[in-house]
Design an enzyme around this catalytic site. Structure first.
Site, PDB file in Angstrom:
ATOM      1  N   ARG A  32       0.828  -1.206   0.000  1.00 38.41           N
ATOM      2  CA  ARG A  32       0.000   0.000   0.000  1.00 38.41           C
ATOM      3  C   ARG A  32       0.866   1.261   0.000  1.00 38.41           C
ATOM      4  O   ARG A  32       2.046   1.213   0.364  1.00 38.41           O
ATOM      5  CB  ARG A  32      -0.958  -0.007   1.195  1.00 38.41           C
ATOM      6  N   CYS A  52      -5.144  11.884  -5.174  1.00 40.30           N
ATOM      7  CA  CYS A  52      -5.863  11.190  -4.108  1.00 40.30           C
ATOM      8  C   CYS A  52      -6.706  10.035  -4.673  1.00 40.30           C
ATOM      9  O   CYS A  52      -7.556  10.244  -5.532  1.00 40.30           O
ATOM     10  CB  CYS A  52      -6.755  12.184  -3.370  1.00 40.30           C
ATOM     11  N   ASN A  85     -11.386  -2.516   0.580  1.00 41.64           N
ATOM     12  CA  ASN A  85     -10.036  -1.980   0.702  1.00 41.64           C
ATOM     13  C   ASN A  85      -9.161  -2.579  -0.404  1.00 41.64           C
ATOM     14  O   ASN A  85      -9.147  -3.787  -0.608  1.00 41.64           O
ATOM     15  CB  ASN A  85      -9.466  -2.331   2.084  1.00 41.64           C
ATOM     16  N   ALA A 167      -3.167   6.585   9.375  1.00 39.25           N
ATOM     17  CA  ALA A 167      -3.885   6.814   8.116  1.00 39.25           C
ATOM     18  C   ALA A 167      -2.865   7.037   7.001  1.00 39.25           C
ATOM     19  O   ALA A 167      -2.153   8.032   7.002  1.00 39.25           O
ATOM     20  CB  ALA A 167      -4.812   8.016   8.241  1.00 39.25           C
ATOM     21  N   HIS A 173     -11.460   8.906   5.807  1.00 40.58           N
ATOM     22  CA  HIS A 173     -12.089   7.600   5.575  1.00 40.58           C
ATOM     23  C   HIS A 173     -12.057   6.773   6.852  1.00 40.58           C
ATOM     24  O   HIS A 173     -11.120   6.876   7.636  1.00 40.58           O
ATOM     25  CB  HIS A 173     -11.381   6.843   4.446  1.00 40.58           C
ATOM     26  N   HIS A 247     -28.922   1.180  28.573  1.00 39.52           N
ATOM     27  CA  HIS A 247     -28.164  -0.050  28.338  1.00 39.52           C
ATOM     28  C   HIS A 247     -28.492  -0.640  26.967  1.00 39.52           C
ATOM     29  O   HIS A 247     -29.648  -0.867  26.638  1.00 39.52           O
ATOM     30  CB  HIS A 247     -28.467  -1.083  29.424  1.00 39.52           C
ATOM     31  N   HIS A 300     -22.257  -3.398  26.932  1.00 36.04           N
ATOM     32  CA  HIS A 300     -22.769  -2.044  26.719  1.00 36.04           C
ATOM     33  C   HIS A 300     -21.878  -1.390  25.664  1.00 36.04           C
ATOM     34  O   HIS A 300     -20.706  -1.103  25.924  1.00 36.04           O
ATOM     35  CB  HIS A 300     -22.683  -1.291  28.054  1.00 36.04           C
ATOM     36  N   GLU A 316       5.812   0.706  27.440  1.00 38.99           N
ATOM     37  CA  GLU A 316       4.443   0.348  27.089  1.00 38.99           C
ATOM     38  C   GLU A 316       4.419  -0.846  26.145  1.00 38.99           C
ATOM     39  O   GLU A 316       3.628  -1.758  26.293  1.00 38.99           O
ATOM     40  CB  GLU A 316       3.724   1.524  26.410  1.00 38.99           C
TER      41      GLU A 316
HETATM   42 ZN    ZN Z   1      -9.196  13.053  -1.700  1.00 43.17          ZN
HETATM   43 ZN    ZN Z   2     -25.168  -1.082  30.509  1.00 42.16          ZN
END
Ligand code: ZN
Ligand code: ZN
Length: 340
Positions: A32, A52, A85, A167, A173, A247, A300, A316
């Site tokens: 890509r 684009c 995609n 992105a 998008h 809920h 939920h 991390e």
């Molecule tokens: Zn565009």
């Molecule tokens: Zn709930």
């Protein structure tokens, strides 16, 4: 074992032997568009409208759209369109679990779609409420159709804005991934809410919403049907979560009024983030019950927004120990007081 007809296998799902987490191995995604000239991952560049691929998706090799929502103002113009995609992380294969020595793997079957907004230069926080509700309607319509596929366990809807948020194309998008598995972070969220429900007979999120409404110190925005607040134990500075007040396990069952209220609160929070934090890159995603929703009535649904205000460091990444430099109370106060 039912075999999916499409033999266009493009990826594998692999399970970590220790943690049990699944990853998608999709080498074709390397093809890509990628900006080699990018000097800093945080530097924001705009690619031009001329090059684009989303100005006219079909001209750039995307197939026929699976959904087109027309513009209110000009019926000949599309406002939102959903296409497959071009560089999908998921494709064809079989549902079979295979083994390689002690390891477990599966074909990365599923559907990977892109939800494209018409205006190249309009970030989501610049959309009108009407435009935002069209985007939400597109999410719901695609969700409802994809959830009918027998091999789909979970449908993930997310939006990356800006290069540092992942992105690769600037044009606004969102993405929809219909997966044959329940992703680990969703599974953890579901398991946590199930454990709480077993212990107390209550929905953990309903309990939090009630408390946050009374305490008010972490609330950022509220309307008739939805509430946005900074989570008590957040994962990232300025993280915001939006919940329906009533809920509800499944986001795709929103009424027309709920869609309006949800679009209103999402717009408001994104506007506040943009104004208060200087137009940062951000991600948001929806956590909703898996497709077999009958088993997940305790859950939920909600939306999580993560503005990019720092990069994950070695700690991390290596340990899952998270350091956040702004308290949720301070973050909520800043966002709540930001006029939009
Ligand atoms: Zn565009
Ligand atoms: Zn709930």
């Amino acid at each position: 074992m039912k075999i999916i007809k499409n033999n266009n296998k493009i990826s594998e799902l692999r399970k970590d032997l220790v943690s049990g987490n699944w990853v998608i191995i999709a080498p074709k995604r390397m093809q890509r568009p990628f900006r080699l000239k990018e000097t800093s991952p945080l530097k924001r560049l705009r690619n031009s409208i001329k090059n684009c691929p989303f100005e006219n998706p079909q001209l750039f090799g995307h197939g026929e759209p699976s959904l087109v929502l027309k513009s209110e103002k000009n019926k000949n113009q599309w406002a939102v369109q959903v296409v497959k995609n071009k560089y999908p992380a998921l494709g064809g294969g079989t549902q079979k679990t295979k083994h390689e020595g002690p390891y477990e793997l599966r074909d990365g079957i599923g559907i990977h779609e892109v939800v494209i907004l018409r205006d190249h230069n309009k970030n989501l926080y610049q959309l009108s409420n009407k435009e935002m509700s069209e985007l939400v309607r597109a999410y719901i319509l695609r969700y409802q159709e994809l959830s009918l596929l027998s091999y789909i366990a979970y449908i993930s809807i997310f939006h990356n804005s800006g290069l540092s948020a992942g992105a690769s194309i600037d044009h606004p998008h969102s993405q929809i991934m219909a997966l044959p598995i329940i992703p680990p972070n969703v599974e953890h969220s579901i398991r946590g809410s199930l454990n709480f429900h077993r212990k107390t007979g209550k929905c953990v999120h309903c309990v939090m919403i009630d408390f946050e409404k009374k305490s008010k110190k972490r609330v950022i925005f509220e309307n008739k049907k939805f509430i946005a607040f900074s989570p008590f134990a957040l994962n990232q500075a300025f993280e915001v979560r939006i919940f329906p007040k009533k809920h509800s396990p499944q986001f795709e069952f929103m009424s027309v009024e709920e869609i309006e209220c949800f679009s209103d609160i999402l717009s408001a929070v994104l506007k506040k983030i943009s104004k208060a934090l200087g137009d940062p890159d951000y991600n948001f995603f929806i956590h909703t019950a898996p497709v077999a929703a009958f088993y997940y009535t305790h859950y939920h649904w909600h939306l999580e927004i993560l503005p990019k205000k720092g990069i994950q460091a070695g700690l991390e990444l290596g340990t899952d120990v998270i350091m956040v430099s702004v308290s949720p109370e301070d973050a909520a106060k800043i966002l709540r007081n930001t006029k939009i």
